[in-house]
Design an enzyme around this catalytic site. Structure first.
Site, PDB file in Angstrom:
ATOM      1  N   ARG A 263      53.171  27.863  55.490  1.00  0.00           N
ATOM      2  CA  ARG A 263      54.108  28.223  56.564  1.00  0.00           C
ATOM      3  C   ARG A 263      55.100  29.233  56.001  1.00  0.00           C
ATOM      4  O   ARG A 263      55.800  28.955  55.029  1.00  0.00           O
ATOM      5  CB  ARG A 263      54.815  26.998  57.138  1.00  0.00           C
ATOM      6  CG  ARG A 263      55.586  26.138  56.163  1.00  0.00           C
ATOM      7  CD  ARG A 263      56.413  25.095  56.932  1.00  0.00           C
ATOM      8  NE  ARG A 263      56.987  24.097  56.045  1.00  0.00           N
ATOM      9  CZ  ARG A 263      58.113  24.245  55.363  1.00  0.00           C
ATOM     10  NH1 ARG A 263      58.794  25.378  55.449  1.00  0.00           N
ATOM     11  NH2 ARG A 263      58.568  23.268  54.592  1.00  0.00           N
ATOM     12  N   HIS A 267      60.839  24.955  57.523  1.00  0.00           N
ATOM     13  CA  HIS A 267      60.245  23.828  58.251  1.00  0.00           C
ATOM     14  C   HIS A 267      60.613  23.889  59.735  1.00  0.00           C
ATOM     15  O   HIS A 267      59.754  23.755  60.602  1.00  0.00           O
ATOM     16  CB  HIS A 267      60.736  22.515  57.633  1.00  0.00           C
ATOM     17  CG  HIS A 267      60.222  21.295  58.328  1.00  0.00           C
ATOM     18  ND1 HIS A 267      58.898  20.915  58.309  1.00  0.00           N
ATOM     19  CD2 HIS A 267      60.872  20.359  59.070  1.00  0.00           C
ATOM     20  CE1 HIS A 267      58.747  19.808  59.008  1.00  0.00           C
ATOM     21  NE2 HIS A 267      59.919  19.445  59.476  1.00  0.00           N
ATOM     22  N   TYR A 276      64.254  25.017  48.109  1.00  0.00           N
ATOM     23  CA  TYR A 276      63.163  24.331  47.419  1.00  0.00           C
ATOM     24  C   TYR A 276      61.933  25.207  47.162  1.00  0.00           C
ATOM     25  O   TYR A 276      60.945  24.712  46.611  1.00  0.00           O
ATOM     26  CB  TYR A 276      62.733  23.078  48.202  1.00  0.00           C
ATOM     27  CG  TYR A 276      62.359  23.322  49.659  1.00  0.00           C
ATOM     28  CD1 TYR A 276      61.079  23.749  50.014  1.00  0.00           C
ATOM     29  CD2 TYR A 276      63.282  23.111  50.673  1.00  0.00           C
ATOM     30  CE1 TYR A 276      60.735  23.959  51.334  1.00  0.00           C
ATOM     31  CE2 TYR A 276      62.948  23.324  51.997  1.00  0.00           C
ATOM     32  CZ  TYR A 276      61.669  23.743  52.326  1.00  0.00           C
ATOM     33  OH  TYR A 276      61.336  23.962  53.645  1.00  0.00           O
TER      34      TYR A 276
END
Length: 366
Positions: A263, A267, A276
């Site tokens: 992706r 998110h 992250y």
């Protein structure tokens, strides 16, 4: 007489992900015996990918404008999303997660209805039965049980319906996923589990989720035919998905597909992916763009022109403009519906809140 269990080697996925196209769009040499889809289908896939990516961009913009409460982008996963719906019949069923808005639009659902739930409404926006598409599911893996149950029911009714359940890599760590695989295998349910392994379960990398050599191996212990595929290769995705659908529709039971993808966006709009993952990682995956790979392949075949691209881009822009106009209209809401579907028997606190809101609305009307 019971059926003999499948041989273990017949269940195993390919050692490396199935691939028809290299990252630069040139032919690859690991097709694992799958047949390349017809050129007409590949052209339609590219058209829907153009429309799907533009829809995704527009939905992301609507979120920033406050028209959506949340939006999980599927940019970068176009081959998985579009390939899945193109491999199915209209009479088949889809069980999506919250990230499958692009797939549902490609399936023919009204984009505004697809985004209704993400807008903050209490229902999913479309009629699941008419669309043969379950509501987009937020809890991880719960829809895999529903998909398996429906597939089994359709089989019991003598129909040749195939059911496809989308899940992410994080969902394979949930108990519901394993229960669904076991039930589907034991009862030979015609269900496909499509795992879009996009690298992260929100912020948790795949290496912290599973020690399996590949998530596709999780089907073997349950007796489920499994495969892994380059999820950014649209040709490979369609080839494997078509084979999986034929496998399930022919009475051979469930099929697990792990699509290795990524992706590109966070998110959701509420997530900060820079906390992250490194930009270098994102840039590497940008070089594996599924749309660029399919475009080069079609051009090399002489099956794609500048006129085609211009026409499909204009179509995508028109659909985005229509979505923008309709989503910018203020929705007509009924505030008292807030209390309609909370409990079968309202609690005393809920009744108190209901009375307070009713009093406020009554005061405004005076």
């Amino acid at each position: 007489m019971t059926e003999a269990p499948a041989r273990p080697d017949a269940l195993l996925p390919s050692v490396t992900p199935v691939r028809f196209l290299a990252e630069d769009g040139s032919p690859a040499d690991y097709q694992a015996g799958y047949a390349e889809p017809p050129v007409a289908l590949l052209r339609e896939a590219y058209r829907r990918m153009i429309i799907g990516r533009r829809f995704d961009t527009q939905a992301t913009a609507l979120t920033k404008q406050g028209r959506l409460a949340v939006y999980p982008s599927s940019r970068g996963q176009e081959a998985c999303q579009i390939g899945a719906v193109l491999a199915l019949r209209d009479t088949d069923w889809v069980f999506p997660t919250y990230r499958e808005s692009m797939a549902l639009v490609a399936r023919g659902l009204d984009p505004v209805e697809v985004l209704t739930l993400l807008r903050g409404d209490w229902h999913c926006g479309y009629d699941p039965k008419a669309a043969r598409t379950a509501p987009q599911c937020t809890p991880l893996a719960t829809q895999t049980l529903h998909a398996t149950g429906l597939a089994f029911a359709e089989k019991r009714q003598g129909r040749d319906t195939v059911v496809l359940a989308f899940i992410g890599d994080g969902a394979t760590s949930e108990g519901d996923f394993h229960e669904a695989l076991n039930f589907a295998a034991v009862f030979n349910a015609p269900v496909i589990f499509l795992v879009q392994s996009n690298g992260y379960a929100i912020s948790v990398p795949l290496s912290k989720q599973s020690a399996a050599p590949a998530l596709s191996y999780k089907g073997i212990g349950y007796g489920v035919r499994s495969e892994q595929v380059d999820g950014n290769d649209p040709v490979a995705m369609l080839a494997v998905l078509q084979a999986a659908v034929e496998h399930a529709r022919s009475g051979n039971g469930p099929f697990l597909i792990e699509a290795h993808t990524y992706r590109m966006e966070a998110h959701t709009n509420a997530d900060d992916a820079t906390r992250y993952r490194e930009d270098e990682e994102v840039q590497r995956w940008l070089g594996r763009d599924p749309m660029a790979r399919l475009e080069k392949h079609l051009r090399d075949l002489g099956a794609l022109s500048e006129e085609d691209i211009a026409a499909w881009t204009a179509e995508a822009e028109a659909k985005a403009a229509d979505l923008r106009t309709r989503m910018n209209a203020e929705p007509v809401v009924a505030p008292m519906e807030l209390f309609a579907h909370v409990f079968a028997e309202p609690t005393s606190q809920l009744r108190e809140q209901q009375e307070m809101l009713a009093a406020e609305l009554d005061a405004e009307e005076r």
